[in-house]
Write an enzyme that holds these catalytic residues in place. Structure first.
Site, PDB file in Angstrom:
ATOM      1  N   HIS A 110      15.348 -43.257  57.139  1.00 47.51           N
ATOM      2  CA  HIS A 110      15.441 -44.541  56.913  1.00 47.51           C
ATOM      3  C   HIS A 110      16.763 -44.951  56.352  1.00 47.51           C
ATOM      4  O   HIS A 110      17.065 -44.458  55.222  1.00 47.51           O
ATOM      5  CB  HIS A 110      14.211 -45.098  56.161  1.00 47.51           C
ATOM      6  N   ILE A 119      19.698 -49.241  49.693  1.00 50.18           N
ATOM      7  CA  ILE A 119      20.761 -50.117  50.172  1.00 50.18           C
ATOM      8  C   ILE A 119      21.855 -49.825  49.548  1.00 50.18           C
ATOM      9  O   ILE A 119      22.112 -49.953  48.451  1.00 50.18           O
ATOM     10  CB  ILE A 119      19.888 -51.403  49.763  1.00 50.18           C
ATOM     11  N   HIS A 121       8.828 -55.541  57.815  1.00 51.67           N
ATOM     12  CA  HIS A 121       9.702 -54.668  58.719  1.00 51.67           C
ATOM     13  C   HIS A 121       9.029 -55.047  60.043  1.00 51.67           C
ATOM     14  O   HIS A 121       9.956 -55.092  61.058  1.00 51.67           O
ATOM     15  CB  HIS A 121       9.442 -53.256  58.299  1.00 51.67           C
ATOM     16  N   HIS A 161      31.229 -41.135  63.456  1.00 50.28           N
ATOM     17  CA  HIS A 161      31.036 -40.250  64.633  1.00 50.28           C
ATOM     18  C   HIS A 161      30.599 -38.893  64.479  1.00 50.28           C
ATOM     19  O   HIS A 161      30.477 -38.344  63.286  1.00 50.28           O
ATOM     20  CB  HIS A 161      32.725 -40.185  65.339  1.00 50.28           C
TER      21      HIS A 161
END
Length: 207
Positions: free
Chosen positions: A144, A165, A13, A135
Site C-alpha cells: 500500500h 501518507i 477505499h 524508474h
C-alpha cells in the site's frame, strides 16, 4: 473482461475504486459486496450481497478487492484466484504510466499518480492519490503506497508493506516485507528488518 464489475468492500477505499471504475468506462454495471448489512448503497452504487457470497457471482462478473488492509486484501484475492475468478485492474485516467511499466491484476492506481519507466507493480497493490514511483522500481505484492508518497529510482519494496501518507524513499534502497513506514518519514537506508519505522531519517520504532 465481463460487462459487470463487483467491488468487494464499500468503505471509503471502495468508493474511490468505484469512482475510478466508472471513469474507465469498461463495465456496464458496477456493484458492491460488503458485510455491513445496514448499508444498501455507496456512491449511489448498490450493495447487492455480503462478501462471503462472492462465489455466487464469479461466472458473470469481474472482481476488484477494495480493502485497505493488506493482509485481508491478500486473503480475499487468494480465494478469488483459487476459483480462477476474473480480477480487474483499476487505473485512473489521470495517472501517468511510463514505458515498460508492468502493473499486475488486482492493483489500483489512483488519480494523479505517476509511475515511471521500467517499474514493476505486483498484484494487489494500492498506488494511492498523487503518489510518484520513479524508474526501475519493484513494488511487491499487496503493498500500500499512501497518498503523496514519493519513491525515487531503483527501489525494492517487499510484499505487504505499507508506506504512510507523505513518506519519501530515496534511490537505491530496499524495504523488507511487512514493514510500515510512518506518515512523513524519510527512508535513506535499506531496511532489512520487519517493523514500524518513523521519523527523518526513518528509524525502527517497533518490531
Amino acid at each position: 473482461m465481463n460487462q459487470n464489475l463487483i467491488i468487494i468492500g464499500a468503505g471509503g477505499h471502495g468508493k474511490v475504486a468505484a469512482d475510478i471504475a466508472m471513469k474507465m468506462k469498461k463495465w456496464d454495471r458496477i456493484s458492491f459486496l460488503d458485510d455491513n448489512v445496514s448499508k444498501k448503497e455507496a456512491l449511489g452504487i448498490p450493495i447487492i450481497d455480503t462478501i462471503t457470497n462472492w462465489p455466487e457471482y464469479e461466472q458473470q462478473c469481474d472482481f476488484f478487492v477494495a480493502i485497505g488492509n493488506n493482509t485481508i486484501r491478500k486473503n480475499i484475492m487468494t480465494q478469488l484466484e483459487g476459483n480462477k475468478a476474473s480480477i480487474a485492474t483499476l487505473i485512473h485516467p489521470s495517472a501517468i504510466i511510463g514505458e515498460q511499466v508492468l502493473i499486475e491484476y488486482g492493483t489500483v492506481v489512483m488519480a494523479g499518480s505517476v509511475i515511471n519507466s521500467c517499474t514493476k507493480i505486483a498484484k494487489g497493490c494500492i498506488i494511492n492519490t498523487s503518489s510518484s514511483i520513479d524508474h526501475d522500481n519493484n513494488i511487491g505484492e499487496y503493498v500500500h503506497i499512501s497518498p503523496g508518497v514519493h519513491i525515487a529510482g531503483n527501489v525494492n519494496i517487499g510484499a505487504l508493506s505499507w508506506l504512510g501518507i507523505g513518506s519519501t524513499v530515496i534511490n537505491d534502497v530496499e524495504i523488507a516485507s511487512n514493514c510500515t513506514i510512518g506518515a512523513g518519514a524519510v527512508v535513506i537506508n535499506t531496511i532489512n528488518e520487519q517493523g514500524t519505522y518513523l521519523g527523518i531519517p526513518a528509524v525502527l520504532h517497533k518490531k
